[in-house]
Design a protein around this motif. Structure first.
Motif, short mmCIF file in Angstrom:
data_model
loop_
_atom_site.label_atom_id
_atom_site.label_comp_id
_atom_site.label_asym_id
_atom_site.label_seq_id
_atom_site.Cartn_x
_atom_site.Cartn_y
_atom_site.Cartn_z
N LEU A 99 48.61 -2.83 63.69
CA LEU A 99 48.51 -3.30 65.08
C LEU A 99 48.50 -2.09 66.01
O LEU A 99 49.53 -1.68 66.55
N GLY A 100 47.34 -1.50 66.14
CA GLY A 100 47.18 -0.31 66.97
C GLY A 100 47.92 0.88 66.37
O GLY A 100 48.44 0.82 65.24
N GLY A 101 47.96 1.95 67.14
CA GLY A 101 48.68 3.14 66.71
C GLY A 101 50.18 2.88 66.66
O GLY A 101 50.90 3.39 65.80
N THR A 127 57.51 14.18 74.48
CA THR A 127 56.51 13.46 73.69
C THR A 127 56.23 12.13 74.37
O THR A 127 56.83 11.81 75.39
N TRP A 128 55.29 11.38 73.82
CA TRP A 128 55.04 10.02 74.30
C TRP A 128 56.36 9.26 74.17
O TRP A 128 56.98 9.28 73.11
N ASP A 129 56.77 8.64 75.26
CA ASP A 129 58.11 8.06 75.33
C ASP A 129 58.41 7.09 74.18
O ASP A 129 59.51 7.07 73.63
N ASN A 130 57.41 6.33 73.79
CA ASN A 130 57.64 5.28 72.81
C ASN A 130 57.81 5.80 71.38
O ASN A 130 58.25 5.07 70.51
N HIS A 131 57.48 7.07 71.13
CA HIS A 131 57.75 7.62 69.79
C HIS A 131 59.22 7.45 69.45
O HIS A 131 59.60 7.00 68.38
N ARG A 132 60.01 7.86 70.41
CA ARG A 132 61.46 7.78 70.24
C ARG A 132 61.88 6.32 70.00
O ARG A 132 62.60 6.02 69.05
N HIS A 190 47.70 16.38 73.10
CA HIS A 190 49.14 16.09 73.15
C HIS A 190 49.47 15.22 74.36
O HIS A 190 49.10 15.53 75.48
N ASN A 191 50.17 14.13 74.06
CA ASN A 191 50.62 13.22 75.12
C ASN A 191 52.12 13.42 75.29
O ASN A 191 52.86 13.19 74.34
N PRO A 192 52.62 13.85 76.43
CA PRO A 192 51.99 13.83 77.75
C PRO A 192 51.45 15.16 78.27
O PRO A 192 50.93 15.17 79.38
N ALA A 221 45.93 9.50 68.55
CA ALA A 221 45.50 8.35 69.36
C ALA A 221 44.28 8.70 70.21
O ALA A 221 43.74 7.84 70.90
N TYR A 222 43.83 9.97 70.16
CA TYR A 222 42.76 10.41 71.06
C TYR A 222 41.68 11.20 70.32
O TYR A 222 41.11 12.15 70.84
N MET A 223 41.37 10.77 69.09
CA MET A 223 40.38 11.49 68.30
C MET A 223 39.02 11.48 69.02
O MET A 223 38.54 10.42 69.43
N PHE A 252 42.50 3.04 67.60
CA PHE A 252 41.17 2.90 68.20
C PHE A 252 41.25 2.32 69.62
O PHE A 252 40.24 1.92 70.18
N SER A 253 42.48 2.28 70.16
CA SER A 253 42.63 1.70 71.50
C SER A 253 41.77 2.43 72.52
O SER A 253 41.02 1.82 73.27
N LYS A 254 41.89 3.76 72.54
CA LYS A 254 41.22 4.53 73.60
C LYS A 254 39.77 4.83 73.23
O LYS A 254 38.87 4.63 74.03
#
Ligand code: PLP
Length: 406
Positions: A99-101, A127-132, A190-192, A221-223, A252-254
């Motif tokens: 289900l997405g990344g 890092t992207w906040d949701n990794h944590r 790299h996000n962010p 997430a940004y290939m 493949f979201s973005k």
């Protein structure tokens, strides 16, 4: 009955989007969320993806298997690792449609925590906040390794991309980690921060990962938004070549604009084909117990794009057009800011890669942008370059110049 349930404070990014929606000012500009918008400010559907989904049509879809669509999984493996990768041919890569990344991150996190319960996760600072959140949700203790070097903002550098990272500190930190600890790495864009490692830096990091017997968890997430599809996957492919226990979460979201279709995948490299089967089996079990099977429409659409040579080539070119539009916006920001404040070095805007820029804005400056100019940027100073376009770039660049001049 539910008085004891704790209130959820909300996600910082999604909450800001809600505030933006309620802002009555007609000239408001949203540069907070990580969505690619085109020059008209619309969320585009790449033509290749449109054709592929039209071919698919809307019909009753049977359940996909727990691990997802076989063709999608095969195509994903080839896109990430290269079509003739020996590890794929040796069936040493477990691939699951997710289900997405985010789903890939959680599935990988659950697996590692179940079978290596003492492993901690180390994420870049920031890092992207949701990794944590995702890894904590799976039971992990999460720590940070040094990464972004704010002191380099505004300083002149000679080497493209070899800036902005506390590289020595990062390496020293990784050197001190125990076996099987997990290191979350961003292969590109790299996000962010938008600050990536150079090829040489990747080689050094992966050498340490190998020596310390760490688990590299590569979240891509940004290939295609950084440089080329192949070079954006460099770190993943190099780690596979080195036979490291790679986990790669892909979205493949973005790059296919399949945000709401929840389309992504998880790849895990095992030492043998038998072990890859064991990993896949446990992941199927997790999926079965959590949501049973992934959504079909997005996976089949992506499969239709990737398995058709013409559509696939067209898609890659469309992603490169998005990448080039982002680069043009970076250049424009740089040009306007440099013209208004020639004494400052704004080249970080053009050195950073991908959708995001860590602007160096303070919280006070971010709030001033919001209150005075109706421009929405995250409190951390992260600005989504992909939200800029020919109609709003001058407004944003001038507002930035004004608040930077404070
Ligand atoms: C670095 C990173 N990883 C993972 C994701 C999650 O991807 P998805 O939206 O496909 O779940 C995102 C989305 O913004 C991201 O930026």
């Amino acid at each position: 009955m539910y008085q004891h349930v704790e209130a959820y404070a909300g996600d910082p990014i999604l909450s800001l989007v809600e505030t933006f929606k309620q802002d009555p000012r007609p000239n408001k500009i949203n540069l907070s969320i990580g969505i690619y918008f085109d020059n008209e400010g619309k969320m585009p559907l790449p033509e290749s993806v449109r054709v592929a989904s039209e071919r698919l049509g809307i019909k009753t879809q049977a359940y996909l298997p727990m691990e997802g669509h076989a063709g999608f999984r095969e195509q994903l493996g080839q896109l990430m690792l290269g079509a003739d990768n020996p590890a794929l041919q040796a069936k040493r890569v477990a691939v699951v449609q997710t289900l997405g990344g985010s789903g890939a991150l959680r599935l990988g996190a659950d697996f590692i925590h179940r079978w290596f319960p003492n492993a901690k996760l180390h994420v870049s600072d920031p890092t992207w906040d949701n990794h944590r959140g995702i890894f904590m949700g799976a039971g992990f203790t999460v720590q940070t390794y040094p990464y972004y070097d704010a002191a380099t903002i505004g300083v002149k550098f000679d080497e493209m991309c070899a800036y902005g990272v506390k590289f020595d500190e990062m390496c020293a930190y990784l050197q001190g980690l125990p076996e099987n600890d997990v290191v979350l790495l961003h292969p590109c864009c790299h996000n962010p921060t938008g600050v990536d490692l150079s090829v040489e830096q990747w080689d050094t990091v992966l050498k340490i990962v190998a020596e310390r017997k760490l688990i590299p968890f590569m979240d891509i997430a940004y290939m295609g938004f950084g440089d080329t599809f192949d070079s954006d996957a460099y770190a993943i492919r190099r780690a596979v070549d080195l036979n490291l226990p790679v986990f790669a979460s892909c979205s493949f979201s973005k790059n296919m604009s399949l945000y709401g279709q929840r389309t992504g995948g998880l790849l895990v490299l095992a030492p043998t084909a038998d072990e890859a089967e064991l990993i896949l089996g446990q992941m199927k079990l997790t999926v079965r117990r959590m949501y049973s099977s992934p959504p079909a429409q997005g996976g089949l659409t992506a499969y239709n794009v990737l398995s058709d040579a013409d559509l696939s080539a067209q898609w890659q070119n469309e992603v490169y057009e998005m990448r080039d539009r982002i680069r043009a916006m970076r250049q424009k920001l740089y040009d306007v800011l440099s013209a208004r404040q020639p004494e400052k070095d704004y080249s970080y805007f053009i050195r950073q890669r991908g959708m995001f820029s860590y602007t160096g804005l303070s919280v006070a400056q971010v709030h001033r942008l919001r209150d005075e100019f109706a421009i929405y940027v995250l409190d951390t100073g992260r600005l989504c370059i992909a939200g800029l376009n020919d109609s709003n770039i001058d407004t944003v660049a001038n507002a930035l110049a004004t608040v930077f001049a404070e």
